[in-house]
Design a protein around this motif. Structure first.
Motif, PDB file in Angstrom:
ATOM      1  N   GLY A   1      -5.225 -16.060   4.142  1.00  0.00           N
ATOM      2  CA  GLY A   1      -4.379 -16.527   3.029  1.00  0.00           C
ATOM      3  C   GLY A   1      -5.035 -17.144   1.890  1.00  0.00           C
ATOM      4  N   HIS A   2      -6.265 -17.906   1.990  1.00  0.00           N
ATOM      5  CA  HIS A   2      -7.181 -18.516   1.114  1.00  0.00           C
ATOM      6  C   HIS A   2      -7.757 -17.542   0.127  1.00  0.00           C
ATOM      7  CE1 HIS A   2     -10.142 -17.664   4.244  1.00  0.00           C
ATOM      8  NE2 HIS A   2     -10.894 -18.139   3.186  1.00  0.00           N
ATOM      9  N   LEU A   3      -7.772 -16.448   0.389  1.00  0.00           N
ATOM     10  CA  LEU A   3      -8.338 -15.326  -0.355  1.00  0.00           C
ATOM     11  C   LEU A   3      -7.387 -14.448  -0.924  1.00  0.00           C
ATOM     12  CD1 LEU A   3     -11.544 -14.377   1.950  1.00  0.00           C
ATOM     13  CD2 LEU A   3     -11.553 -15.760  -0.143  1.00  0.00           C
ATOM     14  N   PRO A   4      -7.762 -13.740  -2.237  1.00  0.00           N
ATOM     15  CA  PRO A   4      -6.916 -12.645  -2.859  1.00  0.00           C
ATOM     16  C   PRO A   4      -6.932 -11.570  -1.733  1.00  0.00           C
ATOM     17  CG  PRO A   4      -8.524 -13.506  -4.448  1.00  0.00           C
ATOM     18  CD  PRO A   4      -8.927 -13.967  -2.967  1.00  0.00           C
ATOM     19  N   ARG A   5      -5.553 -10.703  -1.747  1.00  0.00           N
ATOM     20  CA  ARG A   5      -5.441  -9.701  -0.742  1.00  0.00           C
ATOM     21  C   ARG A   5      -4.814  -8.652  -1.384  1.00  0.00           C
ATOM     22  NH1 ARG A   5      -4.065 -14.215   0.732  1.00  0.00           N
ATOM     23  NH2 ARG A   5      -1.800 -13.781   0.772  1.00  0.00           N
ATOM     24  N   PRO A   6      -5.418  -7.768  -2.252  1.00  0.00           N
ATOM     25  CA  PRO A   6      -4.620  -6.956  -2.705  1.00  0.00           C
ATOM     26  C   PRO A   6      -4.660  -5.566  -1.816  1.00  0.00           C
ATOM     27  CG  PRO A   6      -6.983  -6.752  -3.626  1.00  0.00           C
ATOM     28  CD  PRO A   6      -6.615  -8.157  -2.746  1.00  0.00           C
ATOM     29  N   ARG A   7      -3.706  -4.714  -2.091  1.00  0.00           N
ATOM     30  CA  ARG A   7      -3.459  -3.642  -1.141  1.00  0.00           C
ATOM     31  C   ARG A   7      -3.651  -2.133  -1.762  1.00  0.00           C
ATOM     32  NH1 ARG A   7       1.624  -6.035   1.853  1.00  0.00           N
ATOM     33  NH2 ARG A   7       0.643  -8.108   2.799  1.00  0.00           N
ATOM     34  N   LEU A   8      -4.208  -1.020  -0.966  1.00  0.00           N
ATOM     35  CA  LEU A   8      -3.836   0.167  -1.379  1.00  0.00           C
ATOM     36  C   LEU A   8      -2.914   1.074  -0.068  1.00  0.00           C
ATOM     37  CD1 LEU A   8      -7.584   1.155  -2.302  1.00  0.00           C
ATOM     38  CD2 LEU A   8      -5.661   0.995  -3.868  1.00  0.00           C
ATOM     39  N   PRO A   9      -2.192   2.053  -0.794  1.00  0.00           N
ATOM     40  CA  PRO A   9      -1.344   2.677   0.071  1.00  0.00           C
ATOM     41  C   PRO A   9      -2.313   3.693   0.811  1.00  0.00           C
ATOM     42  CG  PRO A   9      -1.169   3.499  -2.068  1.00  0.00           C
ATOM     43  CD  PRO A   9      -2.227   2.325  -2.370  1.00  0.00           C
ATOM     44  N   TRP A  10      -1.670   4.088   2.118  1.00  0.00           N
ATOM     45  CA  TRP A  10      -2.430   5.159   2.744  1.00  0.00           C
ATOM     46  C   TRP A  10      -2.007   6.482   2.015  1.00  0.00           C
ATOM     47  CZ3 TRP A  10      -0.719   6.012   8.781  1.00  0.00           C
ATOM     48  CH2 TRP A  10      -1.829   6.832   8.948  1.00  0.00           C
ATOM     49  N   LEU A  11      -2.810   7.212   1.689  1.00  0.00           N
ATOM     50  CA  LEU A  11      -2.872   8.551   1.006  1.00  0.00           C
ATOM     51  C   LEU A  11      -2.584   9.608   1.781  1.00  0.00           C
ATOM     52  CD1 LEU A  11      -5.650   8.203  -1.530  1.00  0.00           C
ATOM     53  CD2 LEU A  11      -3.413   7.544  -1.906  1.00  0.00           C
ATOM     54  N   PRO A  12      -1.804  10.704   1.219  1.00  0.00           N
ATOM     55  CA  PRO A  12      -1.558  11.574   2.185  1.00  0.00           C
ATOM     56  C   PRO A  12      -2.482  12.662   2.389  1.00  0.00           C
ATOM     57  CG  PRO A  12      -0.694  12.087   0.080  1.00  0.00           C
ATOM     58  CD  PRO A  12      -1.089  10.713   0.125  1.00  0.00           C
ATOM     59  N   THR A  13      -3.693  12.467   1.768  1.00  0.00           N
ATOM     60  CA  THR A  13      -4.941  13.345   1.932  1.00  0.00           C
ATOM     61  C   THR A  13      -6.244  12.787   1.836  1.00  0.00           C
ATOM     62  OG1 THR A  13      -5.157  13.581  -0.517  1.00  0.00           O
ATOM     63  CG2 THR A  13      -3.675  15.158   0.336  1.00  0.00           C
ATOM     64  N   ASP A  14      -7.108  13.433   2.411  1.00  0.00           N
ATOM     65  CA  ASP A  14      -8.569  12.905   2.387  1.00  0.00           C
ATOM     66  C   ASP A  14      -8.975  12.388   1.131  1.00  0.00           C
ATOM     67  OD1 ASP A  14      -9.501  15.125   5.345  1.00  0.00           O
ATOM     68  OD2 ASP A  14      -8.662  13.231   5.182  1.00  0.00           O
ATOM     69  N   VAL A  15      -9.933  11.450   1.139  1.00  0.00           N
ATOM     70  CA  VAL A  15     -10.429  11.150  -0.380  1.00  0.00           C
ATOM     71  C   VAL A  15     -11.887  12.017  -0.272  1.00  0.00           C
ATOM     72  CG1 VAL A  15     -11.080   9.359  -1.630  1.00  0.00           C
ATOM     73  CG2 VAL A  15      -9.161   9.016  -0.241  1.00  0.00           C
ATOM     74  N   GLN A  16     -11.894  12.859  -1.449  1.00  0.00           N
ATOM     75  CA  GLN A  16     -13.123  13.577  -1.606  1.00  0.00           C
ATOM     76  C   GLN A  16     -13.008  14.197  -2.936  1.00  0.00           C
ATOM     77  OE1 GLN A  16     -13.866  17.146   0.760  1.00  0.00           O
ATOM     78  NE2 GLN A  16     -16.045  16.475   1.102  1.00  0.00           N
ATOM     79  N   GLY A  17     -13.978  13.851  -3.760  1.00  0.00           N
ATOM     80  CA  GLY A  17     -14.013  14.425  -5.133  1.00  0.00           C
ATOM     81  C   GLY A  17     -13.658  13.253  -6.160  1.00  0.00           C
ATOM     82  N   ILE A  18     -14.034  13.713  -7.182  1.00  0.00           N
ATOM     83  CA  ILE A  18     -13.914  12.819  -8.326  1.00  0.00           C
ATOM     84  C   ILE A  18     -12.465  12.638  -8.879  1.00  0.00           C
ATOM     85  CG2 ILE A  18     -14.324  12.451 -10.885  1.00  0.00           C
ATOM     86  CD1 ILE A  18     -16.947  12.024  -9.169  1.00  0.00           C
ATOM     87  N   GLU A  19     -11.631  13.797  -8.721  1.00  0.00           N
ATOM     88  CA  GLU A  19     -10.056  13.665  -9.126  1.00  0.00           C
ATOM     89  C   GLU A  19      -9.533  12.650  -8.292  1.00  0.00           C
ATOM     90  OE1 GLU A  19      -6.190  16.752  -9.626  1.00  0.00           O
ATOM     91  OE2 GLU A  19      -8.327  17.454  -9.100  1.00  0.00           O
ATOM     92  N   ILE A  20      -9.632  12.560  -6.985  1.00  0.00           N
ATOM     93  CA  ILE A  20      -8.756  11.654  -6.512  1.00  0.00           C
ATOM     94  C   ILE A  20      -9.406  10.165  -6.385  1.00  0.00           C
ATOM     95  CG2 ILE A  20     -10.137  11.871  -4.059  1.00  0.00           C
ATOM     96  CD1 ILE A  20      -7.251  12.042  -2.820  1.00  0.00           C
ATOM     97  N   LEU A  21     -10.628  10.225  -6.639  1.00  0.00           N
ATOM     98  CA  LEU A  21     -11.219   8.809  -6.960  1.00  0.00           C
ATOM     99  C   LEU A  21     -10.449   8.147  -8.140  1.00  0.00           C
ATOM    100  CD1 LEU A  21     -14.959   9.479  -5.676  1.00  0.00           C
ATOM    101  CD2 LEU A  21     -13.218   8.141  -4.684  1.00  0.00           C
ATOM    102  N   GLU A  22     -10.567   9.090  -9.364  1.00  0.00           N
ATOM    103  CA  GLU A  22      -9.852   8.625 -10.629  1.00  0.00           C
ATOM    104  C   GLU A  22      -8.458   8.196 -10.346  1.00  0.00           C
ATOM    105  OE1 GLU A  22     -10.980   8.521 -13.510  1.00  0.00           O
ATOM    106  OE2 GLU A  22     -12.711   9.817 -13.731  1.00  0.00           O
ATOM    107  N   GLU A  23      -7.795   8.878  -9.228  1.00  0.00           N
ATOM    108  CA  GLU A  23      -6.580   8.365  -8.844  1.00  0.00           C
ATOM    109  C   GLU A  23      -6.564   7.009  -8.325  1.00  0.00           C
ATOM    110  OE1 GLU A  23      -4.123  11.149  -6.510  1.00  0.00           O
ATOM    111  OE2 GLU A  23      -2.758   9.486  -5.896  1.00  0.00           O
TER     112      GLU A  23
END
Length: 335
Positions: free
Chosen positions: A303-325
């Motif tokens: 709790g003493h640190l920032p804790r941003p979150r990312l959602p679980w994506l429906p697809t694998d992460v591969q390639g520039i396009e999804i990294l941009e997202e």
């Protein structure tokens, strides 16, 4: 967290399988989009950085986007280069009949425990301390706890190793005084005036001893400088990536505690693969209930640190396009 990408050095780490390479790549894309010149570096022998970018990467930086370079350090290549330098230095002093045995010892050393990491740590130190490099930000995709703690203790370890190595040297007493004088207190650089012979503390040593001593002192200076950079919160940040699951929470909490005890700046933790609120079905409902307990545990332990979150994506992460997202999602989280 938005100042994290304004630093010079960013270490992204976490338990295997939590998505640290994906996060490191997405942060690199985001920083490059903002106009920072970025190098993202993988030091894991089982590289996946090239897989995430869907590009072939090697031991030299490759331009992937405007302002963004990436590379995968080859530990074996680092070992070969390191041993080649050592062999060349020894060749200048070893008798010709000793070279065969020296080369045999180098072959054995190549397979010795710790050789690969020692070469890797020296490469990392050179990247960390290179103020003439072309990049504003270097992002390390690695397991930061072990590497960092070793870099923090290397100057003292090298001092002990040097003393042992030179114990039987006929100049060891004189050289020991020189090295003791040149070994700084924690957090200070080594100042060695080699340029002016009148001020050179190694001037009275024979050429062989002087050459070895200078090499050792230069490496100790390098590791001291790297340590200072790592400990400087204005220059360095550590981001731990984790998923809302029991084992990643335990490992991250231990890693954060270890680095904080060593006075190393931890910028925060990023919770990855959080189930999106609009996901449905009984299975996801059960998973979300379990996840909620883990998210609460993260808030309690970290709790003493920032804790941003990312959602679980429906697809694998591969390639520039999804990294941009992903970069856009990171920006929305305050990066």
């Amino acid at each position: 967290m938005n100042e994290l990408l304004d630093k010079r050095l960013l270490w992204v780490g976490g338990k295997g399988g939590v998505g640290k390479t994906t996060v490191a790549a997405a942060l690199a894309v985001l920083a490059a989009r903002r106009g920072r010149r970025v190098l993202v570096v993988s030091t894991d022998p089982a590289h996946s950085l090239g897989d995430v970018f869907d590009r072939e990467l090697g031991d030299a930086p490759r331009r992937l986007l405007p302002n963004l370079d990436a590379m995968e350090i080859d530990p074996d290549a680092e070992v070969e280069a390191h041993l080649a330098r050592v062999t060349e230095q020894m060749r200048r002093y070893a008798a010709p009949e000793m070279m065969k045995e020296l080369e045999r010892q180098m072959r054995l050393t190549r397979q010795s425990p710790g050789t690969q990491e020692a070469a890797l740590l020296e490469r990392l130190s050179r990247l960390i301390t290179d103020d003439e490099a072309d990049w504003d930000l270097i992002i390390f995709d690695t397991a930061p706890t072990g590497h960092t703690l070793r870099l923090l203790t290397l100057p003292e370890a090298m001092a002990a190793w040097t003393d042992g190595l030179l114990a039987h040297n006929r100049k060891s007493e004189e050289l020991g005084k020189v090295l003791s004088h040149l070994t700084p207190k924690r957090g200070r650089d080594v100042a060695t005036p080699f340029d002016d012979p009148q001020e050179d503390p190694l001037a009275d040593l024979d050429d062989k001893t002087r050459d070895v001593a200078k090499t050792l002192i230069d490496r100790r200076r390098l590791f001291h400088q790297a340590r200072r950079r790592i400990e400087n919160a204005e220059e360095t940040g550590f981001l731990f990536v984790m998923t809302p699951e029991r084992l990643p929470i335990l490992e991250t909490a231990r890693a954060v505690s270890t680095l904080e005890e060593a006075h190393v700046p931890v910028a925060g933790t990023l919770v990855n693969r959080v189930i999106p609120e609009d996901a449905g079905g009984a299975f996801l409902a059960a998973r979300r209930e379990q996840e909620a307990t883990y998210l609460a545990r993260i808030d309690e332990v970290l709790g003493h640190l920032p804790r941003p979150r990312l959602p679980w994506l429906p697809t694998d992460v591969q390639g520039i396009e999804i990294l941009e997202e992903l970069a856009g999602l990171l920006e929305a989280e305050g990066f």
